[in-house]
Design a protein around this motif. Structure first.
Motif, PDB file in Angstrom:
ATOM      1  N   VAL A  44      48.793  -2.777 -30.394  1.00 25.18           N
ATOM      2  CA  VAL A  44      47.504  -3.325 -31.616  1.00 25.18           C
ATOM      3  C   VAL A  44      47.647  -1.709 -32.143  1.00 25.18           C
ATOM      4  N   GLY A  49      49.077  -1.366 -36.091  1.00 23.46           N
ATOM      5  CA  GLY A  49      47.397  -2.048 -36.497  1.00 23.46           C
ATOM      6  C   GLY A  49      46.631  -0.755 -36.502  1.00 23.46           C
ATOM      7  N   SER A  50      45.617  -1.476 -37.044  1.00 22.64           N
ATOM      8  CA  SER A  50      44.528  -0.746 -37.389  1.00 22.64           C
ATOM      9  C   SER A  50      43.466  -0.609 -36.352  1.00 22.64           C
ATOM     10  N   GLU A  53      41.611  -4.542 -36.488  1.00 23.99           N
ATOM     11  CA  GLU A  53      43.089  -5.021 -36.022  1.00 23.99           C
ATOM     12  C   GLU A  53      42.787  -4.899 -34.427  1.00 23.99           C
ATOM     13  N   TYR A  56      39.797  -7.495 -34.670  1.00 26.45           N
ATOM     14  CA  TYR A  56      39.808  -8.569 -34.687  1.00 26.45           C
ATOM     15  C   TYR A  56      40.648  -9.467 -33.509  1.00 26.45           C
ATOM     16  N   VAL A  57      41.564  -9.086 -32.727  1.00 31.51           N
ATOM     17  CA  VAL A  57      42.530  -9.112 -31.219  1.00 31.51           C
ATOM     18  C   VAL A  57      41.651  -9.478 -30.428  1.00 31.51           C
ATOM     19  N   GLN A 109      54.063  -9.704 -33.087  1.00 27.90           N
ATOM     20  CA  GLN A 109      53.070  -9.487 -33.894  1.00 27.90           C
ATOM     21  C   GLN A 109      51.810  -9.931 -34.104  1.00 27.90           C
ATOM     22  N   LEU A 110      50.673 -10.131 -35.113  1.00 22.82           N
ATOM     23  CA  LEU A 110      49.419 -10.183 -35.219  1.00 22.82           C
ATOM     24  C   LEU A 110      48.960 -11.365 -34.642  1.00 22.82           C
ATOM     25  N   TRP A 111      49.996 -12.229 -35.142  1.00 21.79           N
ATOM     26  CA  TRP A 111      49.545 -13.886 -35.034  1.00 21.79           C
ATOM     27  C   TRP A 111      49.162 -14.362 -34.137  1.00 21.79           C
ATOM     28  N   LEU A 114      46.843 -12.744 -31.936  1.00 23.65           N
ATOM     29  CA  LEU A 114      45.333 -13.066 -32.076  1.00 23.65           C
ATOM     30  C   LEU A 114      45.349 -14.231 -31.232  1.00 23.65           C
TER      31      LEU A 114
END
Length: 427
Positions: A44, A49-50, A53, A56-57, A109-111, A114
């Motif tokens: 991430v 990513g931060s 993020e 969130y993951v 990607q982030l999604w 997740l």
């Protein structure tokens, strides 16, 4: 004349075939699992990513764990546990393989992070109650402390190697290869668990899954010491996860040497787990939950070390002490569950235990990033350390936690469990 030193096979005669296979499979899957969170966090961060993020993951993995644990526990008390574990391992292997391919291709990607993290959490939710029931059943009660200590030592040795290897590989070749290794470890563990023999525990009778859920809840709720500890761990796990999955990697990335240094710190945590496991093989404290909770006091030490910007050697020492505390608590907790919970309820009670313990973890990790923004990284870490200390003190108010004592093994399944409002008397 008898030999002064009995053969190893005789010394380990208490370890059944299922116990050995499950322990070996846990070591193999643990090697990959210890490195995967490090790899995911730095995947991430490396993708721009931060810290939020990363949280969130991590939360995406924990949320389905919380949602599906009770279902997993009910299935594990109705179906062959080894079949459930094999299926869950194969599912997790597939999820990690897809994630590894995306990270290696540089297109993740982030999604996707997740979604695939959530798939891993669902796999764990189905696996964990079955695994808990299997190992409790495979360990003879008269050797429970020894068996659980050996199991946790083996599990924790994998934590040492996996965290160190995960940190080094993440730095050397990138997080994608660490995730690919995790997928291979899941496949190998599934192959071993396929060899487990079917358990002899009686299946729940009639009434369907809703009745099973209700019976499991009644068994869980009838023991105050059990749900008091679980309430304590709901907050503790949220704090510890925030530190290990979010704040620790972010701190190492900003102030230390990145993934390699954080992997070293996590390895020290594993060393603490294993070293203490050696002690717990022979140590049989009378007040099992009271002694276990002394270990909980050490859970917040890593957060404290990070909050004061401790150098790497002190952080490594703090993680070692945290590992000591986790093993002291964990072995005594497993002894208490096996001693007090009927065998046919192991997986359901284990599921409610984990459900409660992880219930706040998704929220805690999701809010870890915003909390660090609002309070500053040091302020958020001080809050985690303070909560760990406060809860360690507060749980001792309950007399059942202080008084629950080790007793002789149940001689038969007909023996009545200790009444919920009367912990076993001290011998």
């Amino acid at each position: 004349m008898p030999t002064p030193h009995p053969p190893r096979a005789r010394r380990l005669a208490w370890a059944s075939r299922n116990f050995r296979i499950q322990t070996a499979a846990t070591v193999i899957s643990g090697l990959g699992n210890a490195g995967a969170p490090i790899a995911t966090a730095f995947a991430v961060l490396g993708n721009g990513g931060s810290t939020a993020e990363v949280g969130y993951v991590t939360a995406a993995r924990l949320l389905p764990t919380v949602l599906f644990l009770v279902l997993g526990g009910t299935l594990a008390d109705r179906l062959p546990r080894h079949h459930i574990m094999v299926a869950a391992n194969l599912f997790s292997a597939a999820a990690q393989a897809v994630l590894a391919a995306l990270v290696l291709a540089g297109t993740v990607q982030l999604w996707q992070l997740l979604l695939l993290s959530a798939a891993g959490g669902a796999g764990y939710a189905l696996y964990s109650p079955a695994a808990g029931g299997m190992i409790m059943q495979a360990a003879p009660q008269e050797h429970a402390a020894r068996a659980f200590s050996v199991f946790r030592m083996s599990q924790n040795a994998a934590q040492i190697g996996g965290a160190a290897l995960g940190g080094l590989l993440t730095t050397a070749v990138g997080p994608g290869w660490v995730l690919a290794l995790d997928a291979l470890c899941f496949l190998a563990a599934a192959a071993l668990r396929f060899l487990l023999e079917a358990e002899t525990a009686p299946a729940p009778t009639g009434g369907g899954m809703l009745r099973d859920l209700r019976e499991g809840w009644q068994e869980f709720a009838s023991r105050r010491w059990l749900w008091v500890i679980v309430l304590q761990f709901a907050v503790l796990v949220a704090c510890v996860n925030a530190v290990e999955a979010v704040y620790g990697p972010a701190y190492a990335n900003a102030y230390l040497g990145g993934a390699a240094d954080w992997g070293l710190a996590m390895s020290a945590y594993g060393v603490g787990l294993v070293v203490t496991g050696l002690l717990m093989v022979r140590w049989r404290p009378r007040r099992i939950l009271l002694v276990g909770n002394w270990g909980v006091f050490l859970f917040g030490v890593p957060a404290l070390a990070l909050a004061v910007h401790a150098p790497l050697p002190l952080l490594v020492a703090a993680m070692f002490l945290s590992g000591v505390g986790v093993t002291v608590f964990g072995v005594n907790w497993m002894v208490a569950l096996q001693q007090e919970v009927p065998e046919e309820m192991f997986s359901r009670v284990s599921a409610y235990d984990e459900l409660g313990s992880y219930s706040l973890a998704p929220i805690g990790t999701a809010l870890a990033g915003p909390a660090a923004v609002a309070l500053g990284l040091s302020g958020a870490l001080w809050a985690c350390a303070g909560l760990c200390l406060l809860l360690s003190v507060a749980v001792l108010i309950d007399p059942q936690v202080r008084r629950l004592s080790r007793r002789e093994p149940r001689r038969s399944t007909a023996d009545a469990p200790v009444p919920a409002d009367e912990p076993a008397p001290a011998p």
